[in-house]
Design a protein around this motif. Structure first.
Motif: not given
Length: 155
Positions: A141-155
């Motif tokens: 779902n969009d919430e999980i996908y968004s959390r995945w995006q945030q979690r996997n952004q380069p630091k």
């Protein structure tokens, strides 16, 4: 503070770079990852999801079940101490992992992490592996996908 456009661009660059680096030693070349799907805002295309469904149905469905729902008691070890196939549909832990980690599991199998999944390094082409990831991410779902995006952004 970066704008959301810059974050999306950075994430896309990260996904492409990670996937290319992950498969750089492969004889099959770099996977095909689209920059962004204008309809969904996700990294994969509708064509990748369709290919992913075909590959999933031929190679993954017997263990991970229809619609990537996994097994019911995936957190409980089996009698032999291994773990059953987890859901890939966003209801378990697959969404925590970057594409590079998902590709590693597809390539090397799940034995080293406590499962029984065989390696698919020599079975599937890189674009098929990426398509399988696109397919099971399409259930997120969009919430999980968004959390995945945030979690996997380069630091």
């Amino acid at each position: 503070m970066r704008s959301s456009i810059n974050k999306t661009g950075l994430l896309t660059t990260f996904i492409v770079a990670t996937s290319v680096l992950t498969t750089a030693c492969s004889d099959q070349g770099a996977p095909s990852i689209s920059a962004s799907n204008e309809t969904t805002g996700r990294w994969y295309s509708d064509q990748q999801v369709l290919l992913g469904k075909q590959v999933y149905d031929a190679n993954c469905i017997d263990c991970h079940n229809p619609k990537a729902r996994g097994t019911f008691k995936w957190k409980q070890p089996l009698e032999d101490g291994t773990y059953p196939p987890p859901p890939l549909n966003g209801s378990a832990h697959a969404w925590h992992h970057p594409i590079s980690a998902l590709m590693k599991t597809i390539n090397d199998g799940g034995i080293e992490i406590g499962g029984k999944m065989p390696p698919f390094r020599e079975v599937l082409k890189d674009d098929e592996k990426v398509a399988v990831i696109a397919y099971f991410q399409s259930f997120w779902n969009d919430e999980i996908y968004s959390r995945w995006q945030q979690r996997n952004q380069p630091k």
